[in-house]
Scaffold this motif. Structure first.
Motif, mmCIF file in Angstrom:
data_model
loop_
_atom_site.group_PDB
_atom_site.id
_atom_site.type_symbol
_atom_site.label_atom_id
_atom_site.label_comp_id
_atom_site.label_asym_id
_atom_site.label_seq_id
_atom_site.Cartn_x
_atom_site.Cartn_y
_atom_site.Cartn_z
ATOM 1 N N GLY A 59 20.831 59.032 76.446
ATOM 2 C CA GLY A 59 21.771 60.142 76.315
ATOM 3 C C GLY A 59 23.166 59.691 75.933
ATOM 4 N N VAL A 60 23.598 58.571 76.479
ATOM 5 C CA VAL A 60 24.916 58.019 76.118
ATOM 6 C C VAL A 60 24.936 57.691 74.622
ATOM 7 N N TRP A 62 23.023 58.943 72.266
ATOM 8 C CA TRP A 62 22.929 60.196 71.504
ATOM 9 C C TRP A 62 24.293 60.878 71.445
ATOM 10 N N PHE A 63 24.989 60.904 72.576
ATOM 11 C CA PHE A 63 26.309 61.535 72.632
ATOM 12 C C PHE A 63 27.315 60.794 71.743
ATOM 13 N N VAL A 64 27.352 59.480 71.844
ATOM 14 C CA VAL A 64 28.353 58.696 71.102
ATOM 15 C C VAL A 64 28.015 58.626 69.618
ATOM 16 N N ARG A 66 25.810 60.564 67.964
ATOM 17 C CA ARG A 66 25.489 61.883 67.402
ATOM 18 C C ARG A 66 24.171 61.921 66.628
ATOM 19 N N SER A 68 19.839 61.812 67.566
ATOM 20 C CA SER A 68 18.793 61.720 68.580
ATOM 21 C C SER A 68 17.838 60.557 68.320
#
Length: 151
Positions: A59-60, A62-64, A66, A68
């Motif tokens: 998740g980190v 994916w968030f950073v 952008r 998946s």
């Protein structure tokens, strides 16, 4: 099921299975009274927790980043995110488990991080295993694309 949801399910299953093997292998470094089989059974729940930690690392990224699918080809920044978030999460879990919640303790042969009093081996677990887990997951997803119809 979406491709991303399928990826997350496969990632969790692979992460829990790989971490289970590590958990069982590191049991001699923990203060444990009981048989090997009892210790192995005890490792199931921590392995599921480790699976969740790997999902947080994912998740980190994916968030950073952008994306998946960042973990399929993490590149330098992806590996740095894996290492930094894995290290931080492992430190938090070990510190909390040993010094705050008193959930486990180490055997005399556990190498400790100087000044922290937490085990090196469980810290290495979240540095070494996530790249392997992400690679295995990417290969499984690639190999099974033709067999799985996803939206």
């Amino acid at each position: 099921m979406t491709k991303t949801a399928f990826r997350i399910v496969i990632l969790f299953v692979v992460a829990a299975a790989v971490n289970f093997l590590w958990e069982v292998a590191q049991m001699p470094f923990y203060a444990w009274q009981g048989s090997f089989f009892a210790a192995a059974a005890h490792c199931v729940l921590p392995s599921l927790g480790d699976g969740i930690i790997v999902l947080i690392i994912y998740g980190v990224g994916w968030f950073v980043l952008r994306r998946s699918d960042w973990s399929d080809r993490p590149r330098v920044l992806g590996y740095m995110l894996m290492l930094l978030s894995g290290f931080a999460l492992a430190m938090l879990v070990e510190w909390g488990g040993v010094h705050v919640l008193n959930r486990w303790s180490y055997a005399a042969n556990m190498p400790l991080l100087p000044g922290w009093g937490i085990g090196v081996i469980p810290i290495l677990q979240m540095l070494v295993l996530p790249p392997i887990i992400f690679k295995v997951t990417a290969r499984l997803l690639k190999r099974n694309r033709q067999f799985v119809s996803l939206k």
